[in-house]
Write a protein that holds these residues in place. Structure first.
Motif, PDB file in Angstrom:
ATOM      1  N   GLY A   1      -9.317 -13.708  65.118  1.00 24.96           N
ATOM      2  CA  GLY A   1      -8.085 -13.140  64.574  1.00 24.96           C
ATOM      3  C   GLY A   1      -7.104 -12.677  65.617  1.00 24.96           C
ATOM      4  O   GLY A   1      -6.232 -11.847  65.338  1.00 24.96           O
TER       5      GLY A   1
ATOM      6  N   LEU B   1      -3.141 -13.228  65.113  1.00 20.15           N
ATOM      7  CA  LEU B   1      -2.388 -12.482  64.103  1.00 20.15           C
ATOM      8  C   LEU B   1      -1.529 -11.411  64.768  1.00 20.15           C
ATOM      9  O   LEU B   1      -1.829 -10.951  65.878  1.00 20.15           O
ATOM     10  CB  LEU B   1      -3.350 -11.813  63.117  1.00 20.15           C
ATOM     11  CG  LEU B   1      -4.272 -12.751  62.326  1.00 20.15           C
ATOM     12  CD1 LEU B   1      -5.267 -11.922  61.511  1.00 20.15           C
ATOM     13  CD2 LEU B   1      -3.462 -13.663  61.421  1.00 20.15           C
ATOM     14  N   PRO B   2      -0.457 -10.978  64.105  1.00 21.83           N
ATOM     15  CA  PRO B   2       0.349  -9.863  64.630  1.00 21.83           C
ATOM     16  C   PRO B   2      -0.520  -8.615  64.774  1.00 21.83           C
ATOM     17  O   PRO B   2      -1.464  -8.407  64.004  1.00 21.83           O
ATOM     18  CB  PRO B   2       1.430  -9.676  63.556  1.00 21.83           C
ATOM     19  CG  PRO B   2       1.485 -10.975  62.829  1.00 21.83           C
ATOM     20  CD  PRO B   2       0.100 -11.530  62.856  1.00 21.83           C
TER      21      PRO B   2
ATOM     22  N   VAL C   1      -0.170  -5.507  63.968  1.00 21.47           N
ATOM     23  CA  VAL C   1      -0.280  -4.655  62.784  1.00 21.47           C
ATOM     24  C   VAL C   1      -1.259  -5.258  61.787  1.00 21.47           C
ATOM     25  O   VAL C   1      -2.083  -4.546  61.185  1.00 21.47           O
ATOM     26  CB  VAL C   1       1.104  -4.456  62.127  1.00 21.47           C
ATOM     27  CG1 VAL C   1       0.958  -3.689  60.808  1.00 21.47           C
ATOM     28  CG2 VAL C   1       2.037  -3.710  63.067  1.00 21.47           C
ATOM     29  N   GLU C   2      -1.203  -6.584  61.617  1.00 19.64           N
ATOM     30  CA  GLU C   2      -2.124  -7.239  60.691  1.00 19.64           C
ATOM     31  C   GLU C   2      -3.553  -7.165  61.209  1.00 19.64           C
ATOM     32  O   GLU C   2      -4.503  -6.988  60.430  1.00 19.64           O
ATOM     33  CB  GLU C   2      -1.710  -8.689  60.471  1.00 19.64           C
ATOM     34  CG  GLU C   2      -2.492  -9.380  59.361  1.00 19.64           C
ATOM     35  CD  GLU C   2      -1.956 -10.757  59.029  1.00 19.64           C
ATOM     36  OE1 GLU C   2      -2.670 -11.517  58.343  1.00 19.64           O
ATOM     37  OE2 GLU C   2      -0.833 -11.070  59.461  1.00 19.64           O
ATOM     38  N   GLN C   3      -3.716  -7.283  62.531  1.00 24.79           N
ATOM     39  CA  GLN C   3      -5.052  -7.125  63.114  1.00 24.79           C
ATOM     40  C   GLN C   3      -5.593  -5.721  62.837  1.00 24.79           C
ATOM     41  O   GLN C   3      -6.775  -5.550  62.517  1.00 24.79           O
ATOM     42  CB  GLN C   3      -5.003  -7.370  64.626  1.00 24.79           C
ATOM     43  CG  GLN C   3      -4.737  -8.805  65.035  1.00 24.79           C
ATOM     44  CD  GLN C   3      -4.856  -8.979  66.541  1.00 24.79           C
ATOM     45  OE1 GLN C   3      -5.761  -8.459  67.175  1.00 24.79           O
ATOM     46  NE2 GLN C   3      -3.922  -9.729  67.114  1.00 24.79           N
ATOM     47  N   TYR C   4      -4.728  -4.728  62.958  1.00 24.88           N
ATOM     48  CA  TYR C   4      -5.149  -3.343  62.717  1.00 24.88           C
ATOM     49  C   TYR C   4      -5.572  -3.146  61.263  1.00 24.88           C
ATOM     50  O   TYR C   4      -6.611  -2.534  60.986  1.00 24.88           O
ATOM     51  CB  TYR C   4      -4.011  -2.382  63.066  1.00 24.88           C
ATOM     52  CG  TYR C   4      -4.260  -0.961  62.616  1.00 24.88           C
ATOM     53  CD1 TYR C   4      -5.150  -0.137  63.302  1.00 24.88           C
ATOM     54  CD2 TYR C   4      -3.624  -0.455  61.478  1.00 24.88           C
ATOM     55  CE1 TYR C   4      -5.398   1.162  62.874  1.00 24.88           C
ATOM     56  CE2 TYR C   4      -3.868   0.843  61.050  1.00 24.88           C
ATOM     57  CZ  TYR C   4      -4.752   1.641  61.747  1.00 24.88           C
ATOM     58  OH  TYR C   4      -5.001   2.921  61.309  1.00 24.88           O
ATOM     59  N   LEU C   5      -4.768  -3.660  60.331  1.00 26.88           N
ATOM     60  CA  LEU C   5      -5.089  -3.503  58.912  1.00 26.88           C
ATOM     61  C   LEU C   5      -6.417  -4.178  58.574  1.00 26.88           C
ATOM     62  O   LEU C   5      -7.232  -3.626  57.825  1.00 26.88           O
ATOM     63  CB  LEU C   5      -3.961  -4.078  58.054  1.00 26.88           C
ATOM     64  CG  LEU C   5      -2.624  -3.309  58.124  1.00 26.88           C
ATOM     65  CD1 LEU C   5      -1.556  -4.031  57.312  1.00 26.88           C
ATOM     66  CD2 LEU C   5      -2.799  -1.872  57.636  1.00 26.88           C
ATOM     67  N   ARG C   6      -6.646  -5.358  59.133  1.00 28.22           N
ATOM     68  CA  ARG C   6      -7.925  -6.045  58.889  1.00 28.22           C
ATOM     69  C   ARG C   6      -9.082  -5.233  59.472  1.00 28.22           C
ATOM     70  O   ARG C   6     -10.152  -5.142  58.879  1.00 28.22           O
ATOM     71  CB  ARG C   6      -7.895  -7.442  59.518  1.00 28.22           C
ATOM     72  CG  ARG C   6      -6.990  -8.427  58.802  1.00 28.22           C
ATOM     73  CD  ARG C   6      -7.050  -9.794  59.442  1.00 28.22           C
ATOM     74  NE  ARG C   6      -8.405 -10.352  59.444  1.00 28.22           N
ATOM     75  CZ  ARG C   6      -8.713 -11.559  59.909  1.00 28.22           C
ATOM     76  NH1 ARG C   6      -7.750 -12.344  60.400  1.00 28.22           N
ATOM     77  NH2 ARG C   6      -9.945 -11.992  59.891  1.00 28.22           N
TER      78      ARG C   6
END
Length: 318
Positions: free
Chosen positions: A59, A62-63, A65-70
């Protein structure tokens, strides 16, 4: 302030702190030099296709922020990600090593509290006398001994010379683990005994000068009862506060002791993972340390009014 509101406020602060800590822990890896893909493909001349495959698998494409959310969603489900070094779930990697560190920290914490409170109490009750000076000098000497030096001295004396304790490994089974971790826990506890001892002495000296203590003594109340009911009990607030900080400190300092005694705990794992850019493992361990620190301090804040009613009265007045 009611008990329910106080507990709710502490839990709200705990959750906010954990959220901010998760942001710091996750996004700090983008400030660290090094590329996890290069580590995964080390020793090779990767093709663009191989780089793209590994990047997508973890992953990393991915951006942020998206990595953090995941990552956060995974944490809520007990998934800390996948180790770059061991190529398996971080949960499994930590599960193999966490028991050793937990037992080590628990034993060291017990030694710190017992020895620190006893030494601090002895010094306070003999304030200005030779025994007080002797305890303070001893605490100062202990504070000047690094953990790895203490580990070497303990190994040389109790393992090599006397043969009382093993110097390597964590043993098999709980009792054998306790036996193997006796010397490591003492080495880990030495520096922290100084902190608890000096805080205990200071708090008890302050309480010994209070008017109600002098009144109880003048009325003929036995000294041990005065010390137990009016001095030590009222001095537990600062001691308990320091104890909340000890947990995180012991976990972080355990890496040095684990290396000295050949223990496979999360302290030594953290050092290895930082060196090998295994970000998922580093993030998981750091977050666990932060959680331990925050949760222990929240527990201390909640318990303090029961231990020292004056703190609750002060909070209510404010």
């Amino acid at each position: 302030m009611t008990v329910a509101r106080r507990v709710a406020g502490k839990l709200g602060g705990l959750l906010l702190t954990l959220f901010l800590a998760s942001l710091l822990v996750f996004f700090s890896r983008f400030l660290v030099p090094g590329d996890p893909v290069s580590f995964l493909l080390r020793g090779r001349k990767p093709s663009p296709e191989a780089v793209a495959q590994v990047t997508a698998q973890y992953g990393l494409d991915l951006p942020p922020v998206e990595q953090y959310l995941r990552w956060v969603l995974g944490l809520l489900q007990g998934d800390f990600g996948r180790s770059l070094q061991y190529r398996q779930d971080v949960t499994a990697v930590l599960g193999d090593r966490l028991p050793v560190t937990l037992v080590l920290v628990a034993m060291a914490g017990a030694i710190v509290l017992i020895a620190g409170v006893v030494l601090g109490a002895v010094a306070a009750l003999n304030r200005g006398k030779a025994l007080d000076r002797l305890v303070l000098i001893g605490l100062t000497v202990l504070g000047a001994i690094p953990s790895f030096v203490g580990a070497i001295v303990l190994i040389a004396l109790f393992s090599v010379q006397l043969g009382w304790f093993p110097s390597f490994g964590a043993g098999d089974g709980f009792l054998d683990m306790v036996y193997h971790l006796t010397l490591p826990s003492i080495a880990l506890a030495l520096v922290f005994i100084v902190l608890v001892g000096k805080v205990t002495r200071s708090a008890m000296v302050d309480q010994l000068g209070r008017e109600h203590v002098e009144v109880s003594t003048s009325r003929g109340v036995p000294r041990p009862m005065v010390v137990w009911r009016h001095v030590l009990r009222n001095a537990l607030g600062p001691i308990l506060t320091v104890s909340g900080v000890l947990v995180a400190g012991l976990i972080v300092a355990s890496s040095i002791v684990e290396a000295a005694f050949g223990l496979s705990g999360i302290g030594s794992l953290l050092v290895q993972s930082v060196d090998r850019l295994d970000f998922p493992v580093v993030q998981a361990i750091v977050l666990l340390v932060v959680c331990a620190f925050v949760v222990m301090n929240a527990i201390v804040d909640i318990l303090e009014p029961w231990i020292d009613p004056r703190s609750a009265a002060g909070a209510g007045a404010r």
